[in-house]
Design a protein around this motif. Structure first.
Motif, PDB file in Angstrom:
ATOM      1  N   ILE A 110     120.462  44.733 125.185  1.00 30.46           N
ATOM      2  CA  ILE A 110     121.429  43.719 124.759  1.00 30.46           C
ATOM      3  C   ILE A 110     121.914  44.001 123.339  1.00 30.46           C
ATOM      4  CG2 ILE A 110     121.751  41.276 124.204  1.00 30.46           C
ATOM      5  CD1 ILE A 110     119.832  40.621 126.486  1.00 30.46           C
ATOM      6  N   SER A 111     120.981  44.305 122.445  1.00 25.38           N
ATOM      7  CA  SER A 111     121.370  44.531 121.045  1.00 25.38           C
ATOM      8  C   SER A 111     122.194  45.799 120.878  1.00 25.38           C
ATOM      9  CB  SER A 111     120.119  44.595 120.161  1.00 25.38           C
ATOM     10  OG  SER A 111     119.286  45.680 120.548  1.00 25.38           O
ATOM     11  N   ASN A 112     121.916  46.827 121.678  1.00 20.74           N
ATOM     12  CA  ASN A 112     122.604  48.105 121.504  1.00 20.74           C
ATOM     13  C   ASN A 112     123.883  48.232 122.326  1.00 20.74           C
ATOM     14  OD1 ASN A 112     120.898  50.250 119.834  1.00 20.74           O
ATOM     15  ND2 ASN A 112     119.458  48.947 120.931  1.00 20.74           N
ATOM     16  N   TYR A 113     123.969  47.540 123.462  1.00 17.72           N
ATOM     17  CA  TYR A 113     125.133  47.704 124.338  1.00 17.72           C
ATOM     18  C   TYR A 113     126.049  46.483 124.359  1.00 17.72           C
ATOM     19  CZ  TYR A 113     123.127  51.997 126.180  1.00 17.72           C
ATOM     20  OH  TYR A 113     122.619  53.265 126.304  1.00 17.72           O
ATOM     21  N   VAL A 114     125.566  45.336 123.923  1.00 22.69           N
ATOM     22  CA  VAL A 114     126.402  44.129 123.954  1.00 22.69           C
ATOM     23  C   VAL A 114     126.722  43.653 122.545  1.00 22.69           C
ATOM     24  CG1 VAL A 114     126.674  41.818 124.934  1.00 22.69           C
ATOM     25  CG2 VAL A 114     125.260  43.494 126.129  1.00 22.69           C
ATOM     26  N   GLY A 115     125.723  43.667 121.658  1.00 20.09           N
ATOM     27  CA  GLY A 115     126.015  43.308 120.276  1.00 20.09           C
ATOM     28  C   GLY A 115     125.005  42.350 119.681  1.00 20.09           C
ATOM     29  N   PRO A 116     125.056  42.162 118.359  1.00 17.21           N
ATOM     30  CA  PRO A 116     124.079  41.309 117.682  1.00 17.21           C
ATOM     31  C   PRO A 116     124.207  39.827 118.023  1.00 17.21           C
ATOM     32  CG  PRO A 116     125.756  42.065 116.136  1.00 17.21           C
ATOM     33  CD  PRO A 116     125.971  42.822 117.404  1.00 17.21           C
ATOM     34  N   THR A 117     125.438  39.350 118.221  1.00 20.06           N
ATOM     35  CA  THR A 117     125.604  37.927 118.543  1.00 20.06           C
ATOM     36  C   THR A 117     125.005  37.586 119.906  1.00 20.06           C
ATOM     37  OG1 THR A 117     127.589  37.713 117.162  1.00 20.06           O
ATOM     38  CG2 THR A 117     127.282  36.072 118.907  1.00 20.06           C
ATOM     39  N   PRO A 118     125.267  38.349 120.983  1.00 23.18           N
ATOM     40  CA  PRO A 118     124.598  38.078 122.253  1.00 23.18           C
ATOM     41  C   PRO A 118     123.082  38.207 122.161  1.00 23.18           C
ATOM     42  CG  PRO A 118     126.501  39.473 122.596  1.00 23.18           C
ATOM     43  CD  PRO A 118     126.296  39.387 121.120  1.00 23.18           C
ATOM     44  N   PHE A 119     122.603  39.178 121.373  1.00 25.03           N
ATOM     45  CA  PHE A 119     121.159  39.347 121.206  1.00 25.03           C
ATOM     46  C   PHE A 119     120.544  38.109 120.565  1.00 25.03           C
ATOM     47  CE2 PHE A 119     117.555  40.988 118.564  1.00 25.03           C
ATOM     48  CZ  PHE A 119     116.700  41.310 119.614  1.00 25.03           C
ATOM     49  N   ALA A 120     121.203  37.598 119.521  1.00 29.89           N
ATOM     50  CA  ALA A 120     120.714  36.375 118.879  1.00 29.89           C
ATOM     51  C   ALA A 120     120.787  35.191 119.838  1.00 29.89           C
ATOM     52  CB  ALA A 120     121.540  36.096 117.622  1.00 29.89           C
ATOM     53  N   ALA A 121     121.841  35.130 120.638  1.00 24.43           N
ATOM     54  CA  ALA A 121     121.995  34.024 121.582  1.00 24.43           C
ATOM     55  C   ALA A 121     120.891  34.022 122.629  1.00 24.43           C
ATOM     56  CB  ALA A 121     123.364  34.110 122.271  1.00 24.43           C
ATOM     57  N   VAL A 122     120.559  35.195 123.150  1.00 27.62           N
ATOM     58  CA  VAL A 122     119.500  35.294 124.159  1.00 27.62           C
ATOM     59  C   VAL A 122     118.151  34.917 123.548  1.00 27.62           C
ATOM     60  CG1 VAL A 122     118.204  36.914 125.608  1.00 27.62           C
ATOM     61  CG2 VAL A 122     120.696  36.963 125.598  1.00 27.62           C
ATOM     62  N   ASN A 123     117.883  35.362 122.334  1.00 21.51           N
ATOM     63  CA  ASN A 123     116.629  35.004 121.677  1.00 21.51           C
ATOM     64  C   ASN A 123     116.571  33.515 121.352  1.00 21.51           C
ATOM     65  OD1 ASN A 123     114.859  37.448 121.125  1.00 21.51           O
ATOM     66  ND2 ASN A 123     116.829  38.208 120.439  1.00 21.51           N
ATOM     67  N   LEU A 124     117.709  32.929 121.082  1.00 23.08           N
ATOM     68  CA  LEU A 124     117.756  31.494 120.798  1.00 23.08           C
ATOM     69  C   LEU A 124     117.403  30.667 122.032  1.00 23.08           C
ATOM     70  CD1 LEU A 124     118.659  29.365 118.565  1.00 23.08           C
ATOM     71  CD2 LEU A 124     120.834  29.301 119.815  1.00 23.08           C
ATOM     72  N   ILE A 125     117.917  31.056 123.184  1.00 25.60           N
ATOM     73  CA  ILE A 125     117.740  30.258 124.395  1.00 25.60           C
ATOM     74  C   ILE A 125     116.511  30.671 125.203  1.00 25.60           C
ATOM     75  CG2 ILE A 125     119.045  31.655 126.066  1.00 25.60           C
ATOM     76  CD1 ILE A 125     119.286  27.821 125.506  1.00 25.60           C
ATOM     77  N   MET A 126     115.913  31.816 124.890  1.00 27.32           N
ATOM     78  CA  MET A 126     114.788  32.321 125.677  1.00 27.32           C
ATOM     79  C   MET A 126     113.600  31.359 125.733  1.00 27.32           C
ATOM     80  SD  MET A 126     113.742  34.647 127.701  1.00 27.32           S
ATOM     81  CE  MET A 126     114.929  35.974 127.459  1.00 27.32           C
ATOM     82  N   PRO A 127     113.203  30.705 124.629  1.00 24.60           N
ATOM     83  CA  PRO A 127     112.079  29.757 124.739  1.00 24.60           C
ATOM     84  C   PRO A 127     112.330  28.645 125.750  1.00 24.60           C
ATOM     85  CG  PRO A 127     112.527  30.255 122.439  1.00 24.60           C
ATOM     86  CD  PRO A 127     113.645  30.856 123.231  1.00 24.60           C
ATOM     87  N   PHE A 128     113.573  28.205 125.868  1.00 22.26           N
ATOM     88  CA  PHE A 128     113.924  27.180 126.860  1.00 22.26           C
ATOM     89  C   PHE A 128     113.696  27.710 128.271  1.00 22.26           C
ATOM     90  CE2 PHE A 128     117.420  25.407 129.560  1.00 22.26           C
ATOM     91  CZ  PHE A 128     116.933  24.121 129.666  1.00 22.26           C
ATOM     92  N   ILE A 129     114.078  28.954 128.512  1.00 21.77           N
ATOM     93  CA  ILE A 129     113.879  29.554 129.828  1.00 21.77           C
ATOM     94  C   ILE A 129     112.396  29.722 130.135  1.00 21.77           C
ATOM     95  CG2 ILE A 129     114.319  31.626 131.230  1.00 21.77           C
ATOM     96  CD1 ILE A 129     116.884  32.031 129.592  1.00 21.77           C
ATOM     97  N   MET A 130     111.624  30.103 129.130  1.00 22.96           N
ATOM     98  CA  MET A 130     110.200  30.344 129.333  1.00 22.96           C
ATOM     99  C   MET A 130     109.432  29.070 129.663  1.00 22.96           C
ATOM    100  SD  MET A 130     110.039  33.533 129.170  1.00 22.96           S
ATOM    101  CE  MET A 130     108.252  33.726 129.276  1.00 22.96           C
TER     102      MET A 130
END
Length: 346
Positions: free
Chosen positions: A39-59
């Protein structure tokens, strides 16, 4: 040589038995890191931050599988030790069916609430679409994700730790390969990352489900017809509550960290914290893997009333008069003390 729950466990045998579950949890953590890498290398830093932000909710949703996995494992292994195989199969089956229903309902809740949750966590306007897209795709495979977490424990109880590791290996390999394909070659972005995760979760959750349904499989557990069992449900939930709260607390702490990081640092702070947590998951995986692997052993001998073996697993002392398996041995020490909590209250 196959190790059974009814065996006498020395240090070496216990490590051999729990080793696959430890590797299983470590590998699960590693392929989570691969998601972040792509995600960080192929999509970008903003999507990477977004996924890390919402990941605890998914977990949090996946923690449901830990409740019925660890709590149910202790109950089912105890019934096996008592010689009540039919009841063990019915209890195991009921918990699986109930978990599937819970998974479907929780998936709908996650799908509906994710925009509000992302806003509450401090998602910026640029991050919100990525949070919603990633989570909603993950909710499609949420039930399989919950089952994957649950089967990681029950495959140990079924005396199939190596099969559990192979399933996790296949799920992780599929996730990694599809991450490279969906994000690298096809450019599907965050949705591609979520789709790869869902496919991996389906492998990890559905293959064991099919395995336990097949007749004639060489397992100490199998899926059978089962009615509603309120007593088993309550005992499993109360017994697995500690693992559930442990998982939930980690997710809540991560959410609170992310809220403050978004407030004071922004997206880069959330991304940096996500990298740290990826590394932390590997060490946590060792602990959880060992606990999951050792708990059924204690539950079985607890149900069988084998006090000598329980002392061997839980207490550190020498007993020259103990002649289990033809000779004296040194009791096993604190190596299983952590897993002992999984049979409390049964």
């Amino acid at each position: 040589m196959r190790i059974q729950l009814s065996d006498h466990f020395t240090y070496r045998r216990l490590i051999r038995f729990t080793g696959p579950s430890i590797l299983m949890m470590i590998f699960t953590s590693v392929y989570g890191m691969v998601d972040g890498f792509f995600i960080s290398n192929y999509v970008g830093p903003t999507p990477f931050a977004a996924v890390n932000l919402i990941m605890p909710f998914i977990m949090i949703f996946g923690a449901v599988g830990m409740v019925f996995g660890t709590g149910g494992t202790a109950l089912v292994s105890m019934l096996q030790g008592m010689g009540q195989k039919d009841k063990a199969d019915r209890t195991f089956s009921f918990l699986i069916y109930f978990t599937i229903a819970v998974g479907i309902i929780s998936s709908l809740i996650g799908w509906i609430t994710v925009p509000a949750v992302a806003r509450a966590l401090g998602a910026a306007d640029s991050m919100l679409p990525y949070c919603v897209h990633y989570t909603r795709v993950c909710m499609i495979g949420n039930t399989a994700f919950i089952l994957q977490n649950m089967f990681q424990a029950f495959l140990i109880t079924a005396e199939k730790p190596h099969f559990g590791f192979m399933v996790t290996l296949a799920a992780g390999a599929a996730n990694m390969i599809l991450d490279a394909l969906f994000m690298g070659a096809l450019g599907y972005g965050v949705r591609g990352a979520a789709a790869a995760t869902v496919i991996g979760q389906c492998i990890g959750g559905l293959i064991p489900l099919i395995y336990f349904m097949l007749p004639g499989q060489n397992s100490s557990l199998r899926l059978v017809a089962a009615g509603f069992d309120a007593k088993a449900l309550v005992r499993s939930c109360t017994n697995g509550l500690s693992e559930f709260l442990s998982d939930i607390s980690m997710s809540v702490v991560s959410m609170l960290y992310n809220i403050q990081l978004m407030k004071f640092v922004g997206e880069s702070g959330v991304a940096a914290y996500g990298v740290i947590m990826y590394a932390n998951f590997i060490f946590v995986g060792v602990y959880f893997g060992y606990t999951i692997g050792a708990a059924p052993v204690i539950g079985y001998h607890y149900g069988a009333g084998n006090k000598q073996e329980l002392h061997s697993l839980l207490e550190e002392k020498s007993d020259p008069d103990c002649l289990l398996h033809g000779g004296p041995y040194r009791f096993g020490g604190n190596i299983c003390r952590i897993a002992d909590r999984n049979i409390r209250g049964i």
